[in-house]
Design a protein around this motif. Structure first.
Motif, PDB file in Angstrom:
ATOM      1  N   ALA A   1      -5.210 -74.274 135.922  1.00 50.54           N
ATOM      2  CA  ALA A   1      -5.976 -74.198 138.094  1.00 50.54           C
ATOM      3  C   ALA A   1      -5.805 -73.639 138.422  1.00 50.54           C
ATOM      4  O   ALA A   1      -6.410 -72.651 139.238  1.00 50.54           O
ATOM      5  N   HIS A   2      -4.158 -72.583 138.677  1.00 54.40           N
ATOM      6  CA  HIS A   2      -4.034 -71.979 139.522  1.00 54.40           C
ATOM      7  C   HIS A   2      -4.038 -70.922 138.909  1.00 54.40           C
ATOM      8  O   HIS A   2      -5.034 -69.672 140.141  1.00 54.40           O
ATOM      9  N   ALA A   3      -4.149 -70.520 138.172  1.00 53.19           N
ATOM     10  CA  ALA A   3      -5.004 -69.214 137.644  1.00 53.19           C
ATOM     11  C   ALA A   3      -6.462 -69.169 138.329  1.00 53.19           C
ATOM     12  O   ALA A   3      -6.740 -67.839 138.606  1.00 53.19           O
ATOM     13  N   GLN A   4      -7.165 -70.077 137.883  1.00 52.89           N
ATOM     14  CA  GLN A   4      -8.294 -70.269 138.428  1.00 52.89           C
ATOM     15  C   GLN A   4      -9.212 -70.079 139.433  1.00 52.89           C
ATOM     16  O   GLN A   4      -9.371 -68.953 140.617  1.00 52.89           O
ATOM     17  N   ALA A   5      -7.291 -70.169 140.409  1.00 57.31           N
ATOM     18  CA  ALA A   5      -7.823 -70.334 142.142  1.00 57.31           C
ATOM     19  C   ALA A   5      -7.481 -68.695 142.417  1.00 57.31           C
ATOM     20  O   ALA A   5      -7.801 -68.732 142.943  1.00 57.31           O
ATOM     21  N   VAL A   6      -6.625 -67.923 141.508  1.00 59.65           N
ATOM     22  CA  VAL A   6      -5.810 -67.075 141.492  1.00 59.65           C
ATOM     23  C   VAL A   6      -7.453 -66.456 142.015  1.00 59.65           C
ATOM     24  O   VAL A   6      -7.339 -65.077 142.852  1.00 59.65           O
ATOM     25  N   PHE A   7      -7.947 -66.178 140.799  1.00 60.51           N
ATOM     26  CA  PHE A   7      -8.941 -65.706 140.644  1.00 60.51           C
ATOM     27  C   PHE A   7      -9.911 -65.770 141.729  1.00 60.51           C
ATOM     28  O   PHE A   7     -10.867 -64.718 141.955  1.00 60.51           O
ATOM     29  N   ASP A   8     -11.072 -67.245 142.110  1.00 64.69           N
ATOM     30  CA  ASP A   8     -11.750 -67.440 142.835  1.00 64.69           C
ATOM     31  C   ASP A   8     -11.527 -67.307 143.911  1.00 64.69           C
ATOM     32  O   ASP A   8     -12.305 -67.209 144.984  1.00 64.69           O
ATOM     33  N   GLY A   9     -10.080 -66.537 145.117  1.00 61.12           N
ATOM     34  CA  GLY A   9      -9.580 -66.519 145.732  1.00 61.12           C
ATOM     35  C   GLY A   9      -9.605 -65.113 146.370  1.00 61.12           C
ATOM     36  O   GLY A   9      -9.657 -64.837 147.708  1.00 61.12           O
ATOM     37  N   GLY A  10     -10.150 -63.994 145.550  1.00 64.95           N
ATOM     38  CA  GLY A  10     -10.133 -62.850 145.818  1.00 64.95           C
ATOM     39  C   GLY A  10      -9.555 -62.084 145.801  1.00 64.95           C
ATOM     40  O   GLY A  10      -9.707 -61.141 146.246  1.00 64.95           O
ATOM     41  N   ASP A  11      -7.780 -62.495 145.996  1.00 72.20           N
ATOM     42  CA  ASP A  11      -6.729 -61.408 145.889  1.00 72.20           C
ATOM     43  C   ASP A  11      -6.720 -61.327 144.250  1.00 72.20           C
ATOM     44  O   ASP A  11      -6.296 -61.846 144.114  1.00 72.20           O
ATOM     45  N   ALA A  12      -7.541 -59.792 144.173  1.00 73.14           N
ATOM     46  CA  ALA A  12      -6.797 -59.208 143.073  1.00 73.14           C
ATOM     47  C   ALA A  12      -4.992 -59.070 142.779  1.00 73.14           C
ATOM     48  O   ALA A  12      -4.107 -58.566 143.303  1.00 73.14           O
ATOM     49  N   LEU A  13      -5.236 -59.668 141.756  1.00 70.14           N
ATOM     50  CA  LEU A  13      -3.425 -59.722 140.799  1.00 70.14           C
ATOM     51  C   LEU A  13      -3.313 -58.814 140.062  1.00 70.14           C
ATOM     52  O   LEU A  13      -2.201 -58.736 140.343  1.00 70.14           O
ATOM     53  N   PHE A  14      -4.091 -58.036 140.223  1.00 70.13           N
ATOM     54  CA  PHE A  14      -3.560 -57.121 138.457  1.00 70.13           C
ATOM     55  C   PHE A  14      -4.330 -56.020 139.285  1.00 70.13           C
ATOM     56  O   PHE A  14      -4.565 -55.734 140.068  1.00 70.13           O
TER      57      PHE A  14
END
Length: 222
Positions: A82-95
């Motif tokens: 769920a956290h991974a999904q939220a990171v990418f849904d949130g629009g912040d570029a992780l990589f």
């Protein structure tokens, strides 16, 4: 298997823009206020521990245990997804785009790429999958149950990375290594070539002094 074409990438702040496990476990503490409140009476002691090299890791282990207390392995892994999904849904570029491009270039050249990270394995796998890197082999830290919570089992950090990589078929020496931190000095010592990713000045001095050579530096994070 021969390791002459193995390329080892660190994960946090090498491929990513932030410390992924830290953000995840802090989020678990904040989800339920009582968990954060439990730390407050111990805060002065925890801050003192953080200031002393011999006890610096203990407050982190306590925080992870408290964040995971009462949660099953299945529940934690679901929270990681769920956290991974939220990171990418949130629009912040992780990589970091440049870092991923370099990793993919090594793959295109036929190198055996592996990611070695102190991040918790299910969390790192979930983030890599969301980022389109699920096929890249991963060696990461694991947790074990302890007194109702979870604590470190195998820590894929510093010198521990060497036997953990070897156990997965990536024994040293390696062709290339990428990292942002001097904790990976053992990794660099066992690599024919190595590259520092946006290191701090102190980290750069420490590594160049230890290895008696100028570092190849890439400013992927600015």
């Amino acid at each position: 298997m021969p390791s002459d074409n193995v390329v080892v990438f660190d994960f946090d702040l090498t491929l990513t823009r932030w410390e992924t496990a830290s953000r995840f476990f802090k989020g678990l503490l904040r989800r339920q206020p009582w968990r954060m409140a439990s730390l407050l009476p111990c805060l002065p002691l925890l801050l003192l521990m953080l200031a002393l090299p011999a006890t610096r890791g203990l407050p982190v282990r306590i925080a992870v245990w408290l964040a995971t207390f009462g949660r099953s392995r299945e529940a934690l892994e679901a929270l990681a997804q769920a956290h991974a999904q939220a990171v990418f849904d949130g629009g912040d570029a992780l990589f970091v785009d440049a870092a991923v491009a370099r990793l993919r270039l090594h793959l295109q050249q036929g190198d055996r790429v592996v990611i070695a990270t102190g991040c918790w394995e299910p969390l790192a796998r979930a983030l890599l999958a969301r980022g389109g890197l699920a096929e890249v082999p991963l060696v990461a830290s694991t947790l074990r149950p302890y007194l109702g919570g979870w604590v470190s089992e195998q820590r894929c950090l510093g010198p521990n990375k060497i036997p953990m990589l070897a156990a997965r078929g990536y024994a040293p020496p390696w062709a290339m290594a990428y990292t942002d931190h001097h904790a990976d000095l053992p990794l660099l010592r066992n690599s024919a070539q190595w590259c520092l990713v946006s290191p701090t000045p102190g980290c750069l001095r420490r590594i160049e002094t230890a290895l008696q050579t100028r570092a190849q530096v890439v400013a992927w994070r600015g």
